[in-house]
Design a protein around this motif. Sequence first.
Motif, mmCIF file in Angstrom:
data_model
loop_
_atom_site.group_PDB
_atom_site.id
_atom_site.type_symbol
_atom_site.label_atom_id
_atom_site.label_comp_id
_atom_site.label_asym_id
_atom_site.label_seq_id
_atom_site.Cartn_x
_atom_site.Cartn_y
_atom_site.Cartn_z
ATOM 1 N N VAL A 199 0.874 -1.380 -0.143
ATOM 2 C CA VAL A 199 -0.021 -0.025 -0.067
ATOM 3 C C VAL A 199 0.677 1.187 0.096
ATOM 4 O O VAL A 199 0.637 2.053 -0.585
ATOM 5 C CB VAL A 199 -0.962 -0.060 1.163
ATOM 6 C CG1 VAL A 199 -1.770 1.179 1.462
ATOM 7 C CG2 VAL A 199 -2.029 -1.111 1.010
ATOM 8 N N VAL A 200 1.916 1.317 0.893
ATOM 9 C CA VAL A 200 2.699 2.443 0.922
ATOM 10 C C VAL A 200 3.294 2.728 -0.376
ATOM 11 O O VAL A 200 3.556 3.802 -1.101
ATOM 12 C CB VAL A 200 3.653 2.336 1.988
ATOM 13 C CG1 VAL A 200 4.769 3.550 1.958
ATOM 14 C CG2 VAL A 200 2.987 2.464 3.345
ATOM 15 N N SER A 201 3.772 1.393 -1.039
ATOM 16 C CA SER A 201 4.581 1.578 -2.331
ATOM 17 C C SER A 201 3.511 2.296 -3.390
ATOM 18 O O SER A 201 3.861 2.983 -4.156
ATOM 19 C CB SER A 201 5.301 0.413 -2.680
ATOM 20 O OG SER A 201 6.424 -0.054 -1.859
ATOM 21 N N THR A 202 2.393 1.759 -3.454
ATOM 22 C CA THR A 202 1.717 1.913 -4.438
ATOM 23 C C THR A 202 1.000 3.306 -4.442
ATOM 24 O O THR A 202 0.985 3.871 -5.615
ATOM 25 C CB THR A 202 0.317 0.934 -4.328
ATOM 26 O OG1 THR A 202 0.879 -0.520 -4.701
ATOM 27 C CG2 THR A 202 -0.626 1.177 -5.568
ATOM 28 N N PHE A 203 0.686 3.715 -3.187
ATOM 29 C CA PHE A 203 0.149 4.915 -3.128
ATOM 30 C C PHE A 203 0.882 6.150 -2.396
ATOM 31 O O PHE A 203 0.316 7.376 -2.322
ATOM 32 C CB PHE A 203 -1.195 4.974 -2.452
ATOM 33 C CG PHE A 203 -2.307 3.854 -2.709
ATOM 34 C CD1 PHE A 203 -2.950 4.239 -3.709
ATOM 35 C CD2 PHE A 203 -2.503 2.698 -2.200
ATOM 36 C CE1 PHE A 203 -3.917 3.638 -4.296
ATOM 37 C CE2 PHE A 203 -3.192 1.951 -2.772
ATOM 38 C CZ PHE A 203 -4.297 2.404 -3.850
ATOM 39 N N PHE A 204 2.030 5.822 -2.173
ATOM 40 C CA PHE A 204 3.213 6.927 -1.709
ATOM 41 C C PHE A 204 4.352 6.964 -2.549
ATOM 42 O O PHE A 204 4.823 7.706 -3.286
ATOM 43 C CB PHE A 204 3.142 6.961 -0.169
ATOM 44 C CG PHE A 204 4.106 7.681 0.715
ATOM 45 C CD1 PHE A 204 3.843 8.874 0.394
ATOM 46 C CD2 PHE A 204 5.310 7.398 0.935
ATOM 47 C CE1 PHE A 204 4.592 9.931 0.944
ATOM 48 C CE2 PHE A 204 6.085 8.064 1.478
ATOM 49 C CZ PHE A 204 5.778 9.425 1.639
ATOM 50 N N ALA A 205 5.369 6.008 -2.219
ATOM 51 C CA ALA A 205 6.609 5.687 -2.741
ATOM 52 C C ALA A 205 6.865 5.775 -3.937
ATOM 53 O O ALA A 205 7.823 6.357 -4.460
ATOM 54 C CB ALA A 205 7.318 4.723 -1.597
ATOM 55 N N ASP A 206 6.328 5.070 -4.451
ATOM 56 C CA ASP A 206 6.377 4.756 -5.980
ATOM 57 C C ASP A 206 6.175 6.155 -6.899
ATOM 58 O O ASP A 206 6.587 6.171 -7.975
ATOM 59 C CB ASP A 206 5.600 3.745 -6.893
ATOM 60 C CG ASP A 206 5.992 2.536 -6.314
ATOM 61 O OD1 ASP A 206 6.953 2.233 -5.574
ATOM 62 O OD2 ASP A 206 4.932 1.514 -6.522
ATOM 63 N N HIS A 207 5.649 7.201 -6.420
ATOM 64 C CA HIS A 207 5.328 8.491 -7.163
ATOM 65 C C HIS A 207 6.203 9.578 -6.653
ATOM 66 O O HIS A 207 6.080 10.586 -7.425
ATOM 67 C CB HIS A 207 3.769 8.787 -6.814
ATOM 68 C CG HIS A 207 2.665 7.879 -7.045
ATOM 69 N ND1 HIS A 207 2.289 7.615 -8.295
ATOM 70 C CD2 HIS A 207 2.147 6.834 -6.125
ATOM 71 C CE1 HIS A 207 1.531 6.390 -8.186
ATOM 72 N NE2 HIS A 207 1.437 6.258 -6.700
ATOM 73 N N VAL A 208 7.226 9.516 -5.932
ATOM 74 C CA VAL A 208 8.012 10.476 -5.478
ATOM 75 C C VAL A 208 9.666 9.658 -5.621
ATOM 76 O O VAL A 208 9.898 8.804 -5.114
ATOM 77 C CB VAL A 208 7.601 10.872 -4.183
ATOM 78 C CG1 VAL A 208 8.621 12.226 -3.660
ATOM 79 C CG2 VAL A 208 6.353 11.326 -3.993
ATOM 80 N N SER A 209 10.466 10.849 -6.102
ATOM 81 C CA SER A 209 11.901 10.217 -6.060
ATOM 82 C C SER A 209 12.511 10.098 -4.739
ATOM 83 O O SER A 209 12.035 10.693 -3.770
ATOM 84 C CB SER A 209 12.966 11.250 -6.834
ATOM 85 O OG SER A 209 12.815 12.612 -6.263
ATOM 86 N N ASP A 210 13.575 9.408 -4.572
ATOM 87 C CA ASP A 210 14.085 9.242 -3.358
ATOM 88 C C ASP A 210 14.539 10.727 -2.744
ATOM 89 O O ASP A 210 14.471 10.680 -1.500
ATOM 90 C CB ASP A 210 15.388 8.201 -3.352
ATOM 91 C CG ASP A 210 14.861 6.817 -3.571
ATOM 92 O OD1 ASP A 210 13.776 6.695 -3.109
ATOM 93 O OD2 ASP A 210 15.984 6.007 -3.713
ATOM 94 N N GLU A 211 15.032 11.556 -3.367
ATOM 95 C CA GLU A 211 15.677 12.689 -3.047
ATOM 96 C C GLU A 211 14.231 13.474 -2.776
ATOM 97 O O GLU A 211 14.486 14.063 -1.663
ATOM 98 C CB GLU A 211 16.149 13.539 -4.354
ATOM 99 C CG GLU A 211 16.672 14.791 -3.827
ATOM 100 C CD GLU A 211 17.282 15.835 -4.965
ATOM 101 O OE1 GLU A 211 17.019 16.791 -5.166
ATOM 102 O OE2 GLU A 211 17.798 15.094 -6.069
#
Length: 158
Positions: free
Chosen positions: A120-132
């Motif tokens: 869930v965190v990957s799909t709706f959060f982390a996958d949409h923003v760069s690490d920076e």
Amino acid sequence: MPTKQMSAVQLESWRALYRADTLLYAHLDNTLRSRLKMGYFEHEVLQALDQAGGRMRMAPLAKELMISRSGATRLIGKLEDKDGWVVRRNTPEDRRATWAELTPAGREALAAAQPVVEAVVSTFFADHVSDEDLRRASRILDVLADANPNDAGFDCGL
């Protein structure tokens, strides 16, 4: 005392933060409930206990969860009665202190929840923003959290 008017940028940023937080929480809570019969706050209790080595006193647990002591007591009672994921224990050294302890069933539930939370965190959060940008957001959110103490002495000037 007169209040300071928020700028359009401040209000827009606040609303964006609120919207993103509310949506992510809803996705996490709904997915955990539908897949594992576990609410997001129940997951947070199990996670906090696990990170503390499997047990915590109730007062520090409440502080970690940012809820009242009575709220923590109710939540632990629910996890204890309903699921057997947590037990409460008193110690002979200090009979006033109550400890919440993660059970083997609680560890299994937490392990089952981990891939759900990560998806869930990957799909709706982390996958949409760069690490920076994630690092930058973390720094900003830490500043905001540090500016908002979780105690009864907080006063916003109203």
